[in-house]
Design a protein around this motif. Structure first.
Motif, short mmCIF file in Angstrom:
data_model
loop_
_atom_site.label_atom_id
_atom_site.label_comp_id
_atom_site.label_asym_id
_atom_site.label_seq_id
_atom_site.Cartn_x
_atom_site.Cartn_y
_atom_site.Cartn_z
N ILE A 159 0.71 -1.30 -0.04
CA ILE A 159 -0.38 0.35 -0.09
C ILE A 159 0.66 1.15 0.02
O ILE A 159 1.17 1.27 0.65
N GLN A 160 1.10 2.41 -0.63
CA GLN A 160 1.52 3.39 -1.25
C GLN A 160 0.77 4.30 -0.19
O GLN A 160 -0.30 4.53 0.59
N MET A 161 1.55 4.40 1.00
CA MET A 161 1.34 5.89 2.06
C MET A 161 0.75 7.62 1.12
O MET A 161 1.68 7.51 0.58
N PRO A 162 0.24 7.93 2.52
CA PRO A 162 -0.29 9.28 1.77
C PRO A 162 0.69 10.51 2.03
O PRO A 162 2.19 9.39 2.76
N GLU A 163 0.83 11.03 1.37
CA GLU A 163 1.92 11.95 0.78
C GLU A 163 2.27 12.59 2.83
O GLU A 163 3.96 12.46 2.92
N GLU A 164 0.76 12.86 3.35
CA GLU A 164 1.79 13.23 4.89
C GLU A 164 2.13 11.89 5.70
O GLU A 164 2.78 11.98 6.67
#
Length: 252
Positions: free
Chosen positions: A142-147
């Motif tokens: 899963i790609q984490m959100p930018e934050e």
């Protein structure tokens, strides 16, 4: 029972019933056995329970009981597309329709729906959850959100079904927001192939382990999973089931 939007009706071609005669027979049986039907007016945010009062083959219509909430009845009549789910003899039945109108049945107000051109019939096996290996876990990338850094992180699966997966977040990095979507999730299924889909978090449970550490189990369902990816998930579940049965047979 999982919500209807766990399924995505357009993705279940293999379980589709399109025979008019069979659809009429199934809906009549649901009515005769007094099976409750969940009517999703605006997804899980607006649900009522109804029942099939009659199926009129001559007019190709289904007569349904009204909601006890008059405001909800107005939303049903104005709704562009209404989804329904019920069960019959332990088989899950899903269908949808447009253009619900007012009518009467046995001198009482009722709702009329055009006979669906198809419905989905899912036996329990299709949503059977199979535990995934612990020693060499399958991971959802899963790609984490930018934050949170924007990197891709692997989360071990706890179980898998054709409706979705449960993942373990032992570092509590995903949070517990219900309804959040993670797009482009890649799941490498051993000996089967890579599945890519969108996951939506449907439930979250914090678990306290024997060492007093906390782990979080997130129940996720597939959003818009392709037919090919769904077939791979089914093959993997079958593979796990065969391996389990072989282990059980070896112990006897």
């Amino acid at each position: 029972m999982q919500p209807i939007n766990d399924v995505g009706l357009e993705n279940w071609h293999d379980f589709e019933v399109s025979s008019r005669r069979e659809i009429i027979a199934l809906l009549r049986s649901i009515g005769e056995k007094n099976q409750l039907v969940r009517m999703l007016v605006q997804g899980e945010a607006d649900v009522c329970v109804t029942s099939v009062l009659d199926v009129d083959a001559d007019t190709n219509s289904v007569i349904l009981d009204r909601s006890i909430d008059s405001a909800q009845n107005l939303r049903i009549l104005r709704g562009q597309r209404i989804s329904f789910e019920t069960s019959l003899d332990k088989i899950r039945i899903l269908f949808s329709g447009e253009g619900v109108t007012e009518t009467t049945f046995e001198n009482a107000p009722a709702l009329k729906l055009a006979l669906p051109v198809s419905l989905i019939r899912l036996q329990r096996r299709e949503f059977y959850r199979m535990a995934t290996p612990l020693g060499n876990p399958v991971r959802a990338m899963i790609q984490m959100p930018e934050e949170l850094g924007g990197t891709t992180v692997g989360f071990p699966l706890s179980d898998i079904s054709c409706g979705g997966i449960a993942i373990l977040d032992n570092k509590l990095v995903l949070g517990d927001t219900i309804g959040i979507n993670y797009e482009g999730v890649r799941i490498d299924l051993p000996e089967i192939g890579a599945v890519t889909t969108t996951l939506q978090v449907r439930n979250s449970v914090d678990l306290t382990l024997l060492n007093n550490k906390t782990n979080r189990r997130l129940g996720c369902h597939f959003i818009d999973i392709s037919r090919g990816n769904l077939a791979m998930v089914q093959r993997y579940i079958t593979k796990l089931e065969r391996e389990r049965n072989a282990r059980i047979a070896g112990l006897n």
